[in-house]
Design a protein around this motif. Structure first.
Motif, short mmCIF file in Angstrom:
data_model
loop_
_atom_site.label_atom_id
_atom_site.label_comp_id
_atom_site.label_asym_id
_atom_site.label_seq_id
_atom_site.Cartn_x
_atom_site.Cartn_y
_atom_site.Cartn_z
N LEU A 160 0.83 -1.21 0.00
CA LEU A 160 0.00 0.00 0.00
C LEU A 160 0.86 1.26 0.00
O LEU A 160 0.54 2.23 -0.69
CB LEU A 160 -0.95 0.01 1.20
N TRP A 161 1.94 1.25 0.78
CA TRP A 161 2.83 2.42 0.84
C TRP A 161 3.47 2.69 -0.53
O TRP A 161 3.53 3.83 -0.99
CB TRP A 161 3.89 2.23 1.91
N ILE A 163 2.34 1.72 -3.47
CA ILE A 163 1.28 2.16 -4.40
C ILE A 163 0.90 3.61 -4.14
O ILE A 163 0.76 4.41 -5.08
CB ILE A 163 0.05 1.23 -4.29
N PHE A 164 0.75 4.00 -2.87
CA PHE A 164 0.42 5.38 -2.51
C PHE A 164 1.49 6.34 -3.02
O PHE A 164 1.18 7.37 -3.63
CB PHE A 164 0.25 5.52 -0.99
N CYS A 165 2.76 6.01 -2.76
CA CYS A 165 3.86 6.89 -3.20
C CYS A 165 3.96 6.96 -4.72
O CYS A 165 4.32 8.00 -5.26
CB CYS A 165 5.18 6.40 -2.62
N SER A 166 3.65 5.86 -5.40
CA SER A 166 3.79 5.81 -6.85
C SER A 166 2.62 6.45 -7.59
O SER A 166 2.74 6.72 -8.78
CB SER A 166 3.92 4.36 -7.32
N THR A 167 1.51 6.65 -6.92
CA THR A 167 0.34 7.20 -7.59
C THR A 167 -0.03 8.57 -7.03
O THR A 167 0.38 9.59 -7.58
CB THR A 167 -0.86 6.23 -7.48
N ILE A 168 -0.76 8.60 -5.96
CA ILE A 168 -1.32 9.85 -5.42
C ILE A 168 -0.22 10.84 -5.04
O ILE A 168 -0.23 11.99 -5.49
CB ILE A 168 -2.22 9.55 -4.21
N LEU A 169 0.73 10.41 -4.23
CA LEU A 169 1.79 11.31 -3.76
C LEU A 169 2.66 11.80 -4.92
O LEU A 169 2.94 12.99 -5.03
CB LEU A 169 2.63 10.62 -2.69
N ARG A 170 3.04 10.88 -5.79
CA ARG A 170 3.90 11.24 -6.92
C ARG A 170 3.22 12.26 -7.83
O ARG A 170 3.84 13.24 -8.24
CB ARG A 170 4.24 9.97 -7.71
#
Length: 199
Positions: A160-161, A163-170
């Motif tokens: 999840l971390w 995926i979160f960093c690679s999509t929303i945060l990025r």
């Protein structure tokens, strides 16, 4: 009444251009440039801290499986390479004095913008794949010490971390940085234009 409508229409078409001197513009961008440099330096510091923490874990904790050593090696190489890329870009925006050489700084800023685009697109995925691979190798030994529920939680939270960093945060970081750098480039182009009209 028709004359009033015509005046109103002319007024709406009329654009007022605010004249700001090159000196005033330089003062405005000084804060933005310093903020960009600070953010860049903090990114490098964060990456170095991660590198040192993982290297210390590797040195001071005894791992038995070869997969753990491979995983940590891959992770450290990925972080090291990414840190060097960040440092190269930081030097690019820090090496010239923007108040003395705005044209040179503008060229450096455009190169920095292009480098950041590459960093957040193609290079980012190499970094993510390398980190994921490093974590997979690392987890081979570490997860053996956990029960099934703990293994599922560890794998799930890690996935999840990433995926979160690679999509929303990025995407949020790319958008904010793209706007910030584009605005700085626009201001330096206006400064360069005003300086060249003076000469």
């Amino acid at each position: 009444m028709q004359a009033f409508d015509q005046i109103q229409e002319l007024w709406q078409k009329h654009e007022v251009e605010v004249k700001v001197s090159a000196d005033e513009m330089l003062q405005q961008v000084k804060k933005e440039v310093n903020g960009l440099k600070l953010k860049s330096a903090l990114n490098i510091l964060g990456m170095l801290t991660s590198f040192i923490a993982i290297a210390a874990l590797w040195v001071f904790y005894h791992f038995e499986s070869w997969t753990t050593h491979v995983g940590i090696s891959i992770t450290l190489i990925a972080i090291g390479v990414y840190t060097l890329i960040l440092y190269r870009d930081h030097r690019l925006i820090s090496k010239s004095d923007y108040t003395v050489h705005p044209n040179e700084y503008l060229n450096n800023l455009k190169t920095y913008q292009l480098n950041r685009y590459k960093l957040y697109n193609s290079l980012y995925w190499f970094y993510t794949v390398a980190l994921s691979l490093g974590i997979i190798f690392y987890f081979v030994e570490i997860l053996a010490h956990f029960n099934f529920i703990q293994q599922v939680i560890a794998i799930g939270l890690t996935a999840l971390w990433i995926i979160f960093c690679s999509t929303i945060l990025r995407k949020a970081v790319i958008k904010r940085e793209k706007e910030r750098i584009a605005l700085l480039i626009e201001k330096f182009e206006r400064i360069s234009g005003q300086i060249s009209t003076r000469n």
